[in-house]
Design an enzyme around this catalytic site. Structure first.
Site, PDB file in Angstrom:
ATOM      1  N   LYS A   1      36.515  43.838  44.190  1.00 38.33           N
ATOM      2  CA  LYS A   1      36.354  45.120  43.512  1.00 38.33           C
ATOM      3  C   LYS A   1      35.636  46.063  44.462  1.00 38.33           C
ATOM      4  O   LYS A   1      34.454  45.884  44.761  1.00 38.33           O
ATOM      5  CB  LYS A   1      35.511  44.936  42.256  1.00 38.33           C
TER       6      LYS A   1
ATOM      7  N   LYS B   1      42.563  39.428  29.010  1.00 39.89           N
ATOM      8  CA  LYS B   1      41.137  39.267  28.780  1.00 39.89           C
ATOM      9  C   LYS B   1      40.895  38.270  27.647  1.00 39.89           C
ATOM     10  O   LYS B   1      41.386  38.459  26.522  1.00 39.89           O
ATOM     11  CB  LYS B   1      40.496  40.615  28.436  1.00 39.89           C
TER      12      LYS B   1
HETATM   13 MG    MG Z   1      37.973  40.327  36.189  1.00 41.24          MG
END
Ligand code: MG
Length: 366
Positions: A263, A165
């Protein structure tokens, strides 16, 4: 076969380590999971799960899932859960939008359909690969030193795929990318996930400085990603902006990304995600698959979709199981085995929760 009862449970899933979204934004330490038990008049029971990645990540809200199911439940009772397309249309009529509230229902339907057919969901969807899928880590760190520490922790558990991240300060992002790349191991699959954390100008600074790596969701919108696309040479993955089939076709046709991050909770479940998979395959786009968050049930759902993707086009499956301090399924279901998940062979989803780990239901619709 008819749906006779929907039982809804709320479960807190604490994270082993508090998590910061890219760039140190939005710390959180517990996921709000919704588990749905779907009973039928033929004795088959299916389970669905919807666990948003906190309430600050994308427009998805744990209590919103429960509220959505409360609104849709009376339209679902009496329907045949194996008819997933009919369920999809009924849910869309009862509650337009709110895809994240629909995915646990879709998941429970596929679980029952698989059990009724005597097949794992992936086989019912057309055929699941038995090749292990690499599990992707989620490296929510801030400094170079912390990033090394978290990566080492995952490598010790066998992980070869990592979602690092980034998306905070440009100079710090470049330093972290360069450090990770310098210690990258030969077989590793690495993705730098910006989580929409950059402006267009910031994105171009980092993407031009590090053109050899893959960036996920560098900016907020598809318009942003399209605007910077001609001005950098890096590979792009899109996940937060991949919500509808229209998003998928735009990304594919306009050449906005090399990778789809699908997702399941975000896009509304397996039924809808399978269409995105086909768009990706038709356009030479690889895929990462993830539930969004949640227990081993959510990981299993993601794995079933991932297994229907040809091995070469499936980069990895992101799983949440190693990040949690509670296990609602007593070690059952697909578990990290040397950095891989293997398709469960029982019919349906392949794993159900322990009733005692869920507590009392929050709602029952019958
Ligand atoms: Mg992502």
């Amino acid at each position: 076969m008819k749906i006779t009862r929907l039982t809804v449970y709320q479960v807190d899933l604490p994270l082993e380590h508090p998590y910061w979204l890219s760039g140190g934004r939005l710390k959180f330490d517990t996921l709000d999971a919704t588990l749905v038990r779907m009973d039928t008049d033929e004795g088959l029971t299916g389970w669905g799960e919807g666990t948003p990645w906190g309430h600050t990540y994308v427009p998805a809200h744990g209590p919103g899932i429960r509220a959505g199911i409360a609104t849709m439940a009376r339209f679902l009772l009496g329907l045949d859960p194996r008819r997933v397309l009919e369920l999809e249309r009924v849910m869309d009529q009862a509650l337009p939008g709110h895809l994240y509230a629909k995915s646990p229902i879709d998941m429970a339907c596929w679980d029952i359909a698989g059990q009724a057919a005597g097949l794992p969901i992936a086989d019912l969807m057309g055929g699941g690969s038995r090749t292990g899928r690499s599990v992707a880590s989620s490296v929510g760190a801030r400094s170079v030193a912390e990033t090394r520490e978290v990566l080492a922790r995952y490598r010790a558990r066998g992980y070869i795929a990592h979602s690092v991240k980034i998306g905070g300060d440009v100079a710090r992002d470049i330093a972290r990318i360069r450090d990770v790349e310098a210690q990258r191991q030969d077989n590793e699959i690495l993705l730098y996930d910006v989580n929409r954390g950059w402006s267009r100008a910031q994105a171009l600074q980092v993407m031009r400085a590090c053109p050899e790596v893959t960036f996920e969701q560098p900016c907020e919108t598809l318009d942003d990603i399209a605007a910077i696309r001609p001005h950098h040479g890096a590979a792009v993955s899109v996940d937060e902006s991949l919500v509808t089939l229209q998003d998928a076709t735009r990304i594919a046709r306009d050449g906005l990304a090399e990778i789809f991050g699908i997702k399941l909770n975000r896009v509304g479940g397996l039924t809808r995600a399978a269409r995105m998979r086909d768009v990706a395959l038709a356009h030479g786009i690889d895929m990462f698959v993830m539930a969004t968050g949640g227990s081993v049930l959510a990981d299993a759902e993601a794995l079933h979709l991932a297994a229907t993707i040809p091995d070469a086009a499936c980069r990895a499956v992101w799983a949440c199981q190693d990040m949690l301090t509670v296990d609602i399924a007593g070690g059952r279901g697909p578990r990290n085995t040397g950095g891989h998940l293997y398709l469960p062979e029982p019919p349906g989803l392949g794993v159900h929760p322990d009733a005692e780990s869920l507590g009392a239901p929050e709602a029952v619709y019958a």
